[in-house]
Design a protein around this motif. Structure first.
Motif, PDB file in Angstrom:
ATOM      1  N   LEU A  56       0.830  -1.209   0.000  1.00  0.00           N
ATOM      2  CA  LEU A  56       0.000   0.000   0.000  1.00  0.00           C
ATOM      3  C   LEU A  56       0.868   1.266   0.000  1.00  0.00           C
ATOM      4  N   GLU A  57       1.992   1.197   0.705  1.00  0.00           N
ATOM      5  CA  GLU A  57       2.925   2.349   0.715  1.00  0.00           C
ATOM      6  C   GLU A  57       3.523   2.554  -0.674  1.00  0.00           C
ATOM      7  N   ALA A  58       3.913   1.431  -1.316  1.00  0.00           N
ATOM      8  CA  ALA A  58       4.494   1.528  -2.662  1.00  0.00           C
ATOM      9  C   ALA A  58       3.468   2.149  -3.612  1.00  0.00           C
ATOM     10  N   GLU A  59       2.229   1.720  -3.469  1.00  0.00           N
ATOM     11  CA  GLU A  59       1.159   2.265  -4.330  1.00  0.00           C
ATOM     12  C   GLU A  59       1.002   3.772  -4.087  1.00  0.00           C
ATOM     13  N   LYS A  60       1.043   4.137  -2.811  1.00  0.00           N
ATOM     14  CA  LYS A  60       0.847   5.546  -2.428  1.00  0.00           C
ATOM     15  C   LYS A  60       1.913   6.449  -3.048  1.00  0.00           C
ATOM     16  N   ILE A  61       3.135   5.950  -3.120  1.00  0.00           N
ATOM     17  CA  ILE A  61       4.215   6.799  -3.653  1.00  0.00           C
ATOM     18  C   ILE A  61       4.464   6.543  -5.149  1.00  0.00           C
ATOM     19  N   GLY A  62       3.526   5.828  -5.788  1.00  0.00           N
ATOM     20  CA  GLY A  62       3.636   5.624  -7.242  1.00  0.00           C
ATOM     21  C   GLY A  62       4.674   4.604  -7.645  1.00  0.00           C
TER      22      GLY A  62
ATOM     23  N   GLU B  63      -3.329  -1.421  -8.669  1.00  0.00           N
ATOM     24  CA  GLU B  63      -4.176  -0.668  -7.750  1.00  0.00           C
ATOM     25  C   GLU B  63      -4.828  -1.669  -6.810  1.00  0.00           C
ATOM     26  N   THR B  64      -4.647  -1.474  -5.497  1.00  0.00           N
ATOM     27  CA  THR B  64      -5.243  -2.383  -4.518  1.00  0.00           C
ATOM     28  C   THR B  64      -6.704  -2.019  -4.325  1.00  0.00           C
ATOM     29  N   LEU B  65      -7.565  -3.018  -4.506  1.00  0.00           N
ATOM     30  CA  LEU B  65      -8.996  -2.742  -4.328  1.00  0.00           C
ATOM     31  C   LEU B  65      -9.464  -3.117  -2.929  1.00  0.00           C
ATOM     32  N   ALA B  66      -8.939  -4.235  -2.405  1.00  0.00           N
ATOM     33  CA  ALA B  66      -9.461  -4.683  -1.115  1.00  0.00           C
ATOM     34  C   ALA B  66      -8.484  -5.593  -0.383  1.00  0.00           C
ATOM     35  N   LEU B  67      -8.682  -5.654   0.937  1.00  0.00           N
ATOM     36  CA  LEU B  67      -7.932  -6.554   1.807  1.00  0.00           C
ATOM     37  C   LEU B  67      -8.926  -7.555   2.386  1.00  0.00           C
ATOM     38  N   LEU B  68      -8.600  -8.835   2.301  1.00  0.00           N
ATOM     39  CA  LEU B  68      -9.496  -9.869   2.823  1.00  0.00           C
ATOM     40  C   LEU B  68      -8.746 -10.735   3.822  1.00  0.00           C
TER      41      LEU B  68
END
Ligand code: GRF
Length: 197
Positions: A20-26, A32-37
């Motif tokens: 999620l951090e990697a996604e946040k900083i591009g 794109e993370t849609l959900a956590l299960l």
């Protein structure tokens, strides 16, 4: 167009956080993370959802069983299918998935394992490598197949076990390597640099 991912985990979620951090900083490519299960409704991994504005689902599963019952498995399949993901990430997901689950997603599932597979599959891999006196361990990301921790290897990072290492220091080193390896593999798959099976 984004490359949709869903993360499955059972515990702390430090690897989900790294994604999620990697996604946040591009730094996650097109992913794109849609959900956590989670199979554990009280798992800290689910707390990350609100922090990163993602959806989350805790599905009650028998904590004493390593495998999902058919009902539990079908609940997971339905929940995951709802998001129509390109890729499913197992980040500390402690249940064994059967071929029905794997085939439902055409095998587009990756798992993170805290050893240099094929050495030390299964549970407590860091401890097993340490107690065995190995000089080298690490972490592996592999495609998921019905055989536990045995699917084709995508990438690995090696970690030296030094004489002064304790189980704690080694655990920390392996986790640090995992937090770098998993987002990098997801990025490469999302960009088509690693081909899906
Ligand atoms: C990681 O070491 C992963 O390799 C293993 O379970 C652990 C999960 O840790 N499968 P976390 O929940 O991501 O912190």
């Amino acid at each position: 167009m984004s490359f949709k991912i869903v993360i499955l985990g059972s515990g702390t979620g430090s690897n989900a956080k790294a994604i999620l951090e990697a996604e946040k900083i591009g730094e996650l490519g097109k992913a794109e993370t849609l959900a956590l299960l989670s199979d554990n409704k009280g798992a800290p991994i689910l707390d990350l959802a609100s922090q990163y504005e993602k959806k989350c689902h805790g599905i009650y599963c028998n904590p004493l069983k390593a495998k999902l019952s058919h009902t539990e498995r079908d609940s997971f399949i339905n929940q995951v299918k709802y998001y129509n993901p390109n890729l499913i990430i197992l980040a500390g997901f402690m249940k064994i998935l059967d071929s029905t689950f794997i085939n439902a997603f055409n095998g587009h599932i990756i798992n993170l394992h805290p050893s240099l597979l094929p050495s030390f599959p299964g549970k407590d891999s860091i401890q097993k490598a340490f107690e065995f006196g190995a000089r080298l361990t690490g972490c592996t990301v592999h495609w998921v197949t019905p055989e536990l921790d045995a699917g084709p290897i995508i990438d690995q990072i090696a970690v030296n076990i030094e004489p002064e290492d304790s189980i704690n220091s080694l655990t920390e080193k392996v986790h640090r390597a995992e937090h770098s390896l998993l987002p990098t593999v997801i990025k490469k798959i999302s960009l088509g640099e690693i081909l899906m099976p």
